[in-house]
Design a protein around this motif. Structure first.
Motif, PDB file in Angstrom:
ATOM      1  N   TYR A  23       0.858  -1.171   0.000  1.00  9.63           N
ATOM      2  CA  TYR A  23       0.000   0.000   0.000  1.00  9.63           C
ATOM      3  C   TYR A  23       0.899   1.227   0.000  1.00  9.63           C
ATOM      4  CZ  TYR A  23       0.578   0.697   5.072  1.00  9.63           C
ATOM      5  OH  TYR A  23       1.086   0.924   6.320  1.00  9.63           O
ATOM      6  N   ALA A  26      -0.866   8.605  -2.165  1.00  9.72           N
ATOM      7  CA  ALA A  26      -0.896   9.291  -3.461  1.00  9.72           C
ATOM      8  C   ALA A  26      -0.268  10.673  -3.338  1.00  9.72           C
ATOM      9  CB  ALA A  26      -2.323   9.386  -3.968  1.00  9.72           C
ATOM     10  N   ARG A  46      -5.079  10.101   1.022  1.00  7.71           N
ATOM     11  CA  ARG A  46      -5.473   9.208  -0.070  1.00  7.71           C
ATOM     12  C   ARG A  46      -4.301   8.346  -0.489  1.00  7.71           C
ATOM     13  NH1 ARG A  46     -11.118   9.448  -1.111  1.00  7.71           N
ATOM     14  NH2 ARG A  46     -11.726  11.608  -0.923  1.00  7.71           N
ATOM     15  N   GLY A  47      -4.625   7.157  -0.913  1.00 12.05           N
ATOM     16  CA  GLY A  47      -3.582   6.263  -1.395  1.00 12.05           C
ATOM     17  C   GLY A  47      -4.175   5.116  -2.163  1.00 12.05           C
ATOM     18  N   GLY A  48      -3.410   4.079  -2.286  1.00 10.70           N
ATOM     19  CA  GLY A  48      -3.859   2.903  -3.008  1.00 10.70           C
ATOM     20  C   GLY A  48      -3.206   1.661  -2.451  1.00 10.70           C
ATOM     21  N   ASN A  66      -5.858  -0.816  -6.712  1.00  8.08           N
ATOM     22  CA  ASN A  66      -7.055   0.016  -6.621  1.00  8.08           C
ATOM     23  C   ASN A  66      -6.748   1.337  -5.942  1.00  8.08           C
ATOM     24  OD1 ASN A  66      -7.106  -0.431  -3.841  1.00  8.08           O
ATOM     25  ND2 ASN A  66      -9.233  -1.031  -3.799  1.00  8.08           N
ATOM     26  N   ASN A  67      -7.706   2.246  -6.063  1.00  7.48           N
ATOM     27  CA  ASN A  67      -7.562   3.545  -5.416  1.00  7.48           C
ATOM     28  C   ASN A  67      -8.935   4.106  -5.049  1.00  7.48           C
ATOM     29  OD1 ASN A  67      -8.758   4.737  -7.702  1.00  7.48           O
ATOM     30  ND2 ASN A  67      -7.191   6.282  -7.913  1.00  7.48           N
ATOM     31  N   HIS A  68      -8.914   5.170  -4.302  1.00  4.28           N
ATOM     32  CA  HIS A  68     -10.066   6.028  -4.076  1.00  4.28           C
ATOM     33  C   HIS A  68      -9.534   7.420  -4.347  1.00  4.28           C
ATOM     34  CE1 HIS A  68     -13.583   7.377  -1.267  1.00  4.28           C
ATOM     35  NE2 HIS A  68     -13.663   7.875  -2.494  1.00  4.28           N
ATOM     36  N   GLY A  69      -9.775   7.889  -5.568  1.00  7.44           N
ATOM     37  CA  GLY A  69      -9.177   9.135  -6.039  1.00  7.44           C
ATOM     38  C   GLY A  69      -9.565  10.349  -5.217  1.00  7.44           C
ATOM     39  N   TYR A  83       0.110   6.585  -9.194  1.00  3.55           N
ATOM     40  CA  TYR A  83      -0.423   5.247  -9.473  1.00  3.55           C
ATOM     41  C   TYR A  83       0.306   4.588 -10.634  1.00  3.55           C
ATOM     42  CZ  TYR A  83      -3.976   6.540  -6.147  1.00  3.55           C
ATOM     43  OH  TYR A  83      -4.603   6.928  -4.998  1.00  3.55           O
TER      44      TYR A  83
END
Length: 192
Positions: A23, A26, A46-48, A66-69, A83
């Motif tokens: 993990y 971002a 935020r991250g991925g 995956n991410n949550h932008g 990413y």
């Protein structure tokens, strides 16, 4: 990840073995947590996350991320190259690659947009799928039964990968939305 904006990757343990996982955040320091999504929409970390999965029967390996932008536009633009960088860092074998998530980015042809940064590296399965079903928009805001915009995506890269079916499931349950986003799933054909 940690906190209210952490995410995970689900997979079937009877079909796949987790080979490795990572993990990251971002931002310009992806291995040090920082508030990186700042602006009028709020401030968030935020991250991925990403992993390599091995199909137990065939031995084929796949890279999944995956991410949550970011909600704030400039933060999302600033984070997008991270990413791509993390895919290159953790997918050293150039395995078939799948990047999914609530990217908070609409399809766009504007140079430098989040969508253009992502699709310079991956391909949008929505555009290439042989068949599309369900809603056209993934974000519904609890009031749009066909979605208002497509900001959740399933991107891919690699030889021999063909999206067969793209589905944005806009099922309502007793007139209720299960979330402010509709789930997306894609069936891929992968040839070696």
């Amino acid at each position: 990840g940690k906190g209210t904006r952490a995410q995970g990757i689900g997979y079937r343990k009877d079909k796949f073995e987790l080979v490795e996982w990572h993990y990251f955040w971002a931002c310009s320091t992806p291995f040090d947590m920082t508030v990186n999504d700042t602006g009028t929409e709020g401030s968030f970390n935020r991250g991925g996350c990403c992993c390599i999965l091995m199909h137990k029967t065939s031995g084929a390996k796949y890279f999944v991320m995956n991410n949550h932008g970011c909600l704030n536009d400039q933060s999302n633009i600033d984070a997008a190259p991270v990413y791509v960088e993390m895919e290159k860092k953790f997918n050293k074998e150039a395995l078939p690659s799948f990047f999914v998530g609530d990217m908070n980015a609409k399809q766009s042809s504007v140079e430098g947009s989040v969508y253009m940064i992502y699709t310079a590296h991956w391909t949008d399965s929505y555009l290439k799928a042989a068949k599309r079903t369900g809603a056209s928009g993934t974000y519904n805001a609890y009031k749009h039964p066909n979605g208002s915009s497509r900001i959740d995506m399933a991107l891919y890269r690699g030889e021999g990968i063909t999206p067969q079916l793209y589905n944005c499931d806009n099922t309502l349950y007793g007139g209720l939305y299960p979330s402010d986003h509709f789930p997306v799933w894609v069936e891929f054909k992968i040839e070696k």
